[in-house]
Design a protein around this motif. Sequence first.
Motif, PDB file in Angstrom:
ATOM      1  N   UNK A  93      -8.648  -3.299 -16.012  1.00 28.09           N
ATOM      2  CA  UNK A  93      -9.627  -2.287 -16.362  1.00 28.09           C
ATOM      3  C   UNK A  93     -10.334  -2.703 -17.655  1.00 28.09           C
ATOM      4  N   UNK A  94     -11.688  -2.750 -17.671  1.00 28.91           N
ATOM      5  CA  UNK A  94     -12.393  -3.182 -18.870  1.00 28.91           C
ATOM      6  C   UNK A  94     -12.215  -2.207 -20.022  1.00 28.91           C
ATOM      7  N   UNK A  95     -12.248  -2.721 -21.232  1.00 23.49           N
ATOM      8  CA  UNK A  95     -12.082  -1.888 -22.425  1.00 23.49           C
ATOM      9  C   UNK A  95     -13.328  -1.050 -22.645  1.00 23.49           C
ATOM     10  N   UNK A  96     -13.184   0.266 -22.913  1.00 22.64           N
ATOM     11  CA  UNK A  96     -14.354   1.106 -23.199  1.00 22.64           C
ATOM     12  C   UNK A  96     -15.113   0.585 -24.410  1.00 22.64           C
ATOM     13  N   UNK A  97     -16.436   0.743 -24.373  1.00 26.76           N
ATOM     14  CA  UNK A  97     -17.253   0.262 -25.477  1.00 26.76           C
ATOM     15  C   UNK A  97     -17.018   1.061 -26.749  1.00 26.76           C
ATOM     16  N   UNK A  98     -16.561   2.316 -26.622  1.00 30.65           N
ATOM     17  CA  UNK A  98     -16.298   3.170 -27.778  1.00 30.65           C
ATOM     18  C   UNK A  98     -14.947   3.846 -27.583  1.00 30.65           C
ATOM     19  N   UNK A  99     -14.143   3.890 -28.635  1.00 34.33           N
ATOM     20  CA  UNK A  99     -12.817   4.488 -28.570  1.00 34.33           C
ATOM     21  C   UNK A  99     -12.629   5.476 -29.712  1.00 34.33           C
ATOM     22  N   UNK A 100     -11.646   6.360 -29.536  1.00 33.63           N
ATOM     23  CA  UNK A 100     -11.294   7.292 -30.604  1.00 33.63           C
ATOM     24  C   UNK A 100     -10.876   6.510 -31.850  1.00 33.63           C
ATOM     25  N   UNK A 159       2.186   5.954 -29.692  1.00 35.24           N
ATOM     26  CA  UNK A 159       2.159   7.357 -30.108  1.00 35.24           C
ATOM     27  C   UNK A 159       1.694   8.210 -28.931  1.00 35.24           C
ATOM     28  N   UNK A 160       2.328   9.363 -28.725  1.00 34.73           N
ATOM     29  CA  UNK A 160       2.012  10.169 -27.549  1.00 34.73           C
ATOM     30  C   UNK A 160       0.641  10.836 -27.620  1.00 34.73           C
ATOM     31  N   UNK A 161      -0.035  10.765 -28.774  1.00 38.61           N
ATOM     32  CA  UNK A 161      -1.382  11.311 -28.895  1.00 38.61           C
ATOM     33  C   UNK A 161      -2.454  10.228 -28.812  1.00 38.61           C
ATOM     34  N   UNK A 162      -2.057   8.981 -28.635  1.00 36.20           N
ATOM     35  CA  UNK A 162      -3.009   7.865 -28.596  1.00 36.20           C
ATOM     36  C   UNK A 162      -3.580   7.737 -27.183  1.00 36.20           C
ATOM     37  N   UNK A 163      -4.906   7.726 -27.028  1.00 42.40           N
ATOM     38  CA  UNK A 163      -5.499   7.618 -25.685  1.00 42.40           C
ATOM     39  C   UNK A 163      -5.178   6.300 -24.980  1.00 42.40           C
TER      40      UNK A 163
END
Length: 398
Positions: free
Chosen positions: A1-8, A68-72
């Motif tokens: 799966x390609x990496x999203x161009x923008x991340x949290x 971390x369980x909150x990491x997308x």
Amino acid sequence: MPRPTLEVADVFRAHGQHWRESHAGHVSLDQLKVMSAVEHCRSEVLGGHVLHCPACEHTQIAYNSCRNRHCPKCQASAAKRWLAARQTELLPVDYYHVVFTLTQPISELAYYNKSVMVGLLLKTAAKTLLTIGADTKHLGARLGVTFVLHTWGSAMTHHPHVHGIIPGGGLSLDGEKWISCQSGFFLPVRVLSRLFRRLYLEGLREAYEQNKLQFFGDCLSITEEKAFLAWLNNQRNVEWVVYAKRPFAGPQAVLAYLSRYTHRVAIANSRLVSMDNDSVSFKWKNYRVKEQNRHRVMTLTKDEFIRRFLLHVLPSGFHRIRHYGLTANTGRKKNLAKARQLLNVKVPIVPLVQEISGETKAHEPTATFVCPCCGAGMIVTEVLLHLYLPRAPPLILN
């Protein structure tokens, strides 16, 4: 799966430090830990390893995840492991999906008392289902309940609710037969709603009497006992939402649903659209309008985006996935074995062999790391140490 161009993580790296400084003294330790974990996830800060492909001589660097369980970015593998453990627990019956939601005034107070009030939400919802399910006027059976807690809406606002996955039936009260519910109908939602409201408000009053609640912001007006009891009485006149969806199309559909919901976080990286020096835009779904017009784009200031994301950080050690009744951890194996015996089904076994070209061959373990160029297995040639210094007790000077 390609990496999203923008991340949290990109938002936190660009604006996180300024947000920490401007909100110093108003950020919990758990929230600071989540920010740090998301920022450093899969970066050189956490270390990693160098991978080499002997087949095509391709080399790449893989950095460690924060887990971390909150990491997308860290939920996909955790969800797969959890689902693998749940596959052998499914029964060949209809499964139902029930949602319990707190009212808006209760949700506002719950933000300042997550451990107490959100924990009470899970326990009360489970007690409601188990009580009504055991009532001979409705089903007269012991149910099994799996709850998944979500604290957000599509726009990342504070919206505590639990998703329940329940088999369409249960063991009789004497444990000697399996009782199935009516096809397409689980339990009356109005009855569930009334009992849920009563039990939750009773638990909330008990928590207040034991001084377990904290009041801040707009909730300061109900700190005194007289004001709190009046506010509590008002909540008895409000309709509490309990929503029951149609049954799933078989046990495999249950697994497909759980794979999307169990380890979800407030916002996925795939929903982010753009970011500039002042704002962040993301896709969201407005459930109050018609189906075809629900999908929209919302733009928030960078500070508001970070604030909304951190609204949903749970207290350390809080379990957001819980099992009750037949599937409770204490008696799960025994209860499921009895249910399968009464349903006359065998224990499902995860296959250790696979069909290859029409022949059954022993399943060989696949490579942990696969070359993106040729698909061959890659080997670790070097370990990259993380940049955090190990903690040590302070020096004692003589």
